[in-house]
Design an enzyme around this catalytic site. Structure first.
Site, short mmCIF file in Angstrom:
data_model
loop_
_atom_site.label_atom_id
_atom_site.label_comp_id
_atom_site.label_asym_id
_atom_site.label_seq_id
_atom_site.Cartn_x
_atom_site.Cartn_y
_atom_site.Cartn_z
N GLU A 19 -25.90 1.90 35.80
CA GLU A 19 -24.85 1.49 35.43
C GLU A 19 -24.31 2.26 33.85
OE1 GLU A 19 -27.96 0.60 34.41
OE2 GLU A 19 -28.30 0.20 32.54
N HIS A 43 -31.07 4.11 35.43
CA HIS A 43 -29.90 3.25 34.92
C HIS A 43 -28.66 3.43 35.35
CE1 HIS A 43 -31.76 0.52 31.81
NE2 HIS A 43 -32.67 1.29 31.71
N CYS A 83 -34.46 -0.56 36.39
CA CYS A 83 -35.45 -0.12 35.29
C CYS A 83 -36.37 -1.27 35.34
CB CYS A 83 -34.67 -0.02 34.01
SG CYS A 83 -35.82 0.97 32.83
#
Ligand code: MN
Length: 237
Positions: free
Chosen positions: A214, A212, A109
């Site tokens: 994660e 993202h 990001c």
């Protein structure tokens, strides 16, 4: 063999004198076989270089908007809070790691935007108002749910890792990469033409993704990104 040590850049709320990091980065690195280490913003760049010599790879995570002056512009009124000291340190991390080492660098990001700016690229300060881009700031979706797709470039590292020409991704960015930096190749774009991933030529693993991964813990392709990152950290020693 010891687990690779992965530095994770912290958010810095300068007014509150507080460093923080999203747990997702830590957990995904652990799950992929790495050992996370949080990197604060140092007062002394010498300390930063010393720390970078200790780690086997670095993850630059999300956060606030980058000072437009870092890419030759001024704030046109659409930027959120700016933390120039964090920008400066992360740009130095990119330059040092890519210029002096073959250690892997995974940029997520804001991190992808930092990678791009450090390589001489530019950003779009606000996708929605500078459009024609659909809304990429989809904070109404749960973080693990894809809200748009990206087309993965043939022959890219991203394609090699994920094994797919199309990825569903979340989208929590109101800014985006405009012109890719020197030595960076565009590895994925959204349907409306926003650059969603870049990677550095001639490097084993220098990858920036605008989404993202994660947060997408139940997506096998997104987990593969962390596994490839940790593998590169093992072989980059
Ligand atoms: Mn997006």
């Amino acid at each position: 063999m010891r687990k690779p040590l992965i530095g994770i850049s912290c958010n810095y709320e300068q007014d509150l004198k507080r460093f923080s990091v999203s747990e997702g980065y830590v957990r995904m690195i652990e799950a992929a076989g790495g050992r996370p280490l949080l990197l604060p913003v140092y007062s002394d760049m010498e300390d930063l270089h010393e720390m970078l010599s200790l780690v086997d790879g670095v993850l630059l995570g999300g956060g606030t908007d980058i000072d437009p002056q870092a890419y030759g512009e001024t704030d046109r009124g659409k930027c959120g809070p700016i933390v120039p000291v964090r920008d400066r340190q992360e740009i130095e991390i990119v330059r040092y790691l890519t210029g002096h080492t073959d250690k892997p660098l995974f940029c997520i990001c804001r991190g992808a935007q930092i990678l791009n700016v450090a390589a001489g690229g530019t950003l779009c300060q606000d996708l929605e108002s500078e459009g024609p881009y659909w809304n990429h700031a989809r904070s109404n979706y749960p973080g693990h749910v894809p809200c748009h797709t990206v087309q993965v470039k043939k022959g890219s590292l991203l394609e090699k890792i994920t094994g797919t020409p199309r990825l569903g991704v979340n989208s929590l960015h109101h800014q985006g990469m405009r012109k890719a930096g020197k030595n960076l190749k565009v590895a994925a774009c959204s349907q409306d033409g926003v650059i969603e991933a870049v990677e550095m030529d001639g490097k084993a693993f220098v990858l920036g993704v605008q989404w993202h991964p994660e947060k997408m813990t139940d997506s096998p392709e997104q987990r593969l990104l962390f596994e490839a990152f940790i593998e590169a950290a093992k072989s980059g020693r």
